[in-house]
Design a protein around this motif. Structure first.
Motif, PDB file in Angstrom:
ATOM      1  N   ARG A  55       0.859  -1.192   0.000  1.00  0.00           N
ATOM      2  CA  ARG A  55       0.000   0.000   0.000  1.00  0.00           C
ATOM      3  C   ARG A  55       0.897   1.244   0.000  1.00  0.00           C
ATOM      4  N   PRO A  56       0.983   1.957  -1.127  1.00  0.00           N
ATOM      5  CA  PRO A  56       1.809   3.169  -1.180  1.00  0.00           C
ATOM      6  C   PRO A  56       1.166   4.297  -0.373  1.00  0.00           C
ATOM      7  N   THR A 173      12.485   4.785   5.065  1.00  0.00           N
ATOM      8  CA  THR A 173      13.530   5.129   4.106  1.00  0.00           C
ATOM      9  C   THR A 173      13.240   4.358   2.816  1.00  0.00           C
ATOM     10  N   GLU A 174      13.872   4.760   1.749  1.00  0.00           N
ATOM     11  CA  GLU A 174      13.698   4.047   0.482  1.00  0.00           C
ATOM     12  C   GLU A 174      14.142   2.596   0.626  1.00  0.00           C
ATOM     13  N   ASN A 175      13.313   1.691   0.111  1.00  0.00           N
ATOM     14  CA  ASN A 175      13.662   0.273   0.077  1.00  0.00           C
ATOM     15  C   ASN A 175      14.121  -0.092  -1.327  1.00  0.00           C
ATOM     16  N   TYR A 176      15.402  -0.366  -1.469  1.00  0.00           N
ATOM     17  CA  TYR A 176      15.969  -0.772  -2.745  1.00  0.00           C
ATOM     18  C   TYR A 176      16.128  -2.299  -2.775  1.00  0.00           C
ATOM     19  N   PRO A 177      16.345  -2.876  -3.935  1.00  0.00           N
ATOM     20  CA  PRO A 177      16.593  -4.320  -3.978  1.00  0.00           C
ATOM     21  C   PRO A 177      17.907  -4.721  -3.313  1.00  0.00           C
ATOM     22  N   GLY A 238       7.359   5.733   3.211  1.00  0.00           N
ATOM     23  CA  GLY A 238       5.920   5.961   3.356  1.00  0.00           C
ATOM     24  C   GLY A 238       5.080   4.814   2.860  1.00  0.00           C
ATOM     25  N   SER A 239       5.678   3.903   2.068  1.00  0.00           N
ATOM     26  CA  SER A 239       4.966   2.719   1.596  1.00  0.00           C
ATOM     27  C   SER A 239       4.835   1.707   2.724  1.00  0.00           C
ATOM     28  N   ALA A 240       3.821   0.847   2.617  1.00  0.00           N
ATOM     29  CA  ALA A 240       3.609  -0.184   3.635  1.00  0.00           C
ATOM     30  C   ALA A 240       3.454  -1.544   2.979  1.00  0.00           C
ATOM     31  N   LEU A 241       4.083  -2.523   3.580  1.00  0.00           N
ATOM     32  CA  LEU A 241       3.899  -3.917   3.205  1.00  0.00           C
ATOM     33  C   LEU A 241       3.043  -4.584   4.277  1.00  0.00           C
ATOM     34  N   TRP A 242       1.877  -5.046   3.883  1.00  0.00           N
ATOM     35  CA  TRP A 242       1.017  -5.838   4.756  1.00  0.00           C
ATOM     36  C   TRP A 242       1.234  -7.305   4.429  1.00  0.00           C
ATOM     37  N   PHE A 243       1.446  -8.141   5.455  1.00  0.00           N
ATOM     38  CA  PHE A 243       1.596  -9.556   5.154  1.00  0.00           C
ATOM     39  C   PHE A 243       1.033 -10.428   6.265  1.00  0.00           C
ATOM     40  N   VAL A 263       8.911   1.037  10.549  1.00  0.00           N
ATOM     41  CA  VAL A 263       8.048   0.805  11.703  1.00  0.00           C
ATOM     42  C   VAL A 263       7.275  -0.475  11.423  1.00  0.00           C
ATOM     43  N   PHE A 264       7.349  -1.415  12.358  1.00  0.00           N
ATOM     44  CA  PHE A 264       6.760  -2.738  12.166  1.00  0.00           C
ATOM     45  C   PHE A 264       5.665  -2.925  13.210  1.00  0.00           C
ATOM     46  N   LEU A 265       4.419  -3.074  12.739  1.00  0.00           N
ATOM     47  CA  LEU A 265       3.259  -3.201  13.612  1.00  0.00           C
ATOM     48  C   LEU A 265       2.595  -4.546  13.382  1.00  0.00           C
TER      49      LEU A 265
END
Length: 306
Positions: A55-56, A173-177, A238-243, A263-265
């Motif tokens: 989710r951006p 922060t930016e997530n790069y490969p 600012g992007s979020a990974l939901w898993f 931040v990990f919730l």
């Protein structure tokens, strides 16, 4: 299995003396519907099939600076022997647990209208924070997290009965490969992979730096990747990974000059409260696995975050 759980049927046995066949998941992945939150039917179907969703723009750009400053404040002010601070072997901070209880800014992120309603929708109702932390992967020295299912740990060591929890990793922060961004095995959430090896006493004192127990063996991981491949979470701050709680995931080390933090919730359903551990002698500290559950209220606007 702990003494308190010996007489309770465990649908997901793990930390065993020998390997057993992987177990098909019992619970649904998505507990709500497209009328109960911001996610549409297509997004819910993707999450159910893949076990994750990106989710951006979950946190606005003007809030990222204050949150970054807050991370620096927490890192500077917490005592070096505070158990909530986990350090790399070289001494740099790896994780800070329970930041939502230490910072009103982080607590505000939990309540955002881009965060809390998603958790409620995926889990089908009221939720609480099972665990929260800030992960720091500094430039050059940040070490990775080995492949694992969070539910395996939460079930074995915290007594979480069902797969009814979801994680939200928000990039600050930016997530790069190439700077240690999170990798996932899509679809792996549909299978529970029992692990071999009894849980050591006070396992969390070492597993939060390098986990050796509660991780799948290499043959299991090879088969999972052969079947489903590997996806990687990259994108702007600012992007979020939901898993899903049972999705296999991990990250490599960061040998670049580009630090990574998030931040990990972890949200758990109020109907999925913790019991006695299924495969550990004692419970973990409250900052790792909340037992004083409190349903979260209505979400706040983004402007109230920071």
């Amino acid at each position: 299995m702990s003494a308190l759980q010996q007489q309770v049927h465990d649908p997901y046995p793990t930390r065993l003396e020998h390997a057993i066949t992987p177990i098909e998941r019992i619970e649904p992945t998505v507990w709500g519907d497209d009328g109960s939150g911001p996610l549409g039917a297509a997004e819910l179907n993707d999450f159910a099939a893949q076990g994750y969703l990106v989710r951006p723009d979950t946190v606005d750009s003007d809030a990222l600076g204050p949150l970054g400053n807050e991370l620096e404040r927490l890192a500077a002010e917490l005592d070096s022997d505070d158990p909530r601070v986990i350090r790399e072997p070289g001494g740099s901070i790896r994780s800070i647990f329970a930041p939502h209880l230490l910072s009103t800014l982080v607590a505000g992120v939990v309540q955002l209208d881009t965060v809390l309603p998603v958790a409620r929708q995926l889990l089908g109702g009221d939720v609480y924070i099972h665990q929260a932390r800030i992960n720091l992967m500094p430039a050059f020295t940040g070490t990775g997290f080995y492949w694992h299912s969070d539910f395996e740990t939460w079930h074995a060591e915290d007594g979480m009965p069902q797969m009814r929890a979801v994680s939200c990793s928000i990039a600050l922060t930016e997530n790069y490969p190439y700077n240690g961004s999170l990798m996932v095995i899509p679809g792996s959430h549909r299978t529970f992979y029992p692990c071999v090896g009894a849980t050591p006493d006070n396992h969390h004192s070492s597993s939060l730096v390098a986990q050796r127990f509660g991780v799948p063996d290499q043959n299991t991981l090879t088969k999972a990747v052969d079947a489903d491949g590997i996806d990687q979470f990259t994108g702007p701050a600012g992007s979020a990974l939901w898993f899903d709680c049972n999705l296999l995931h991990g990250s490599g080390s960061n040998i670049t000059p580009l630090p990574r933090s998030n931040v990990f919730l972890v949200f758990n359903s109020v109907d999925n409260q913790l019991g006695a551990p299924y495969a550990a002698a004692g419970i973990r500290p409250e900052y790792l696995a909340a037992r004083r559950t409190r349903s979260l209220g209505l979400p706040a606007s983004r402007a109230q975050c920071c």
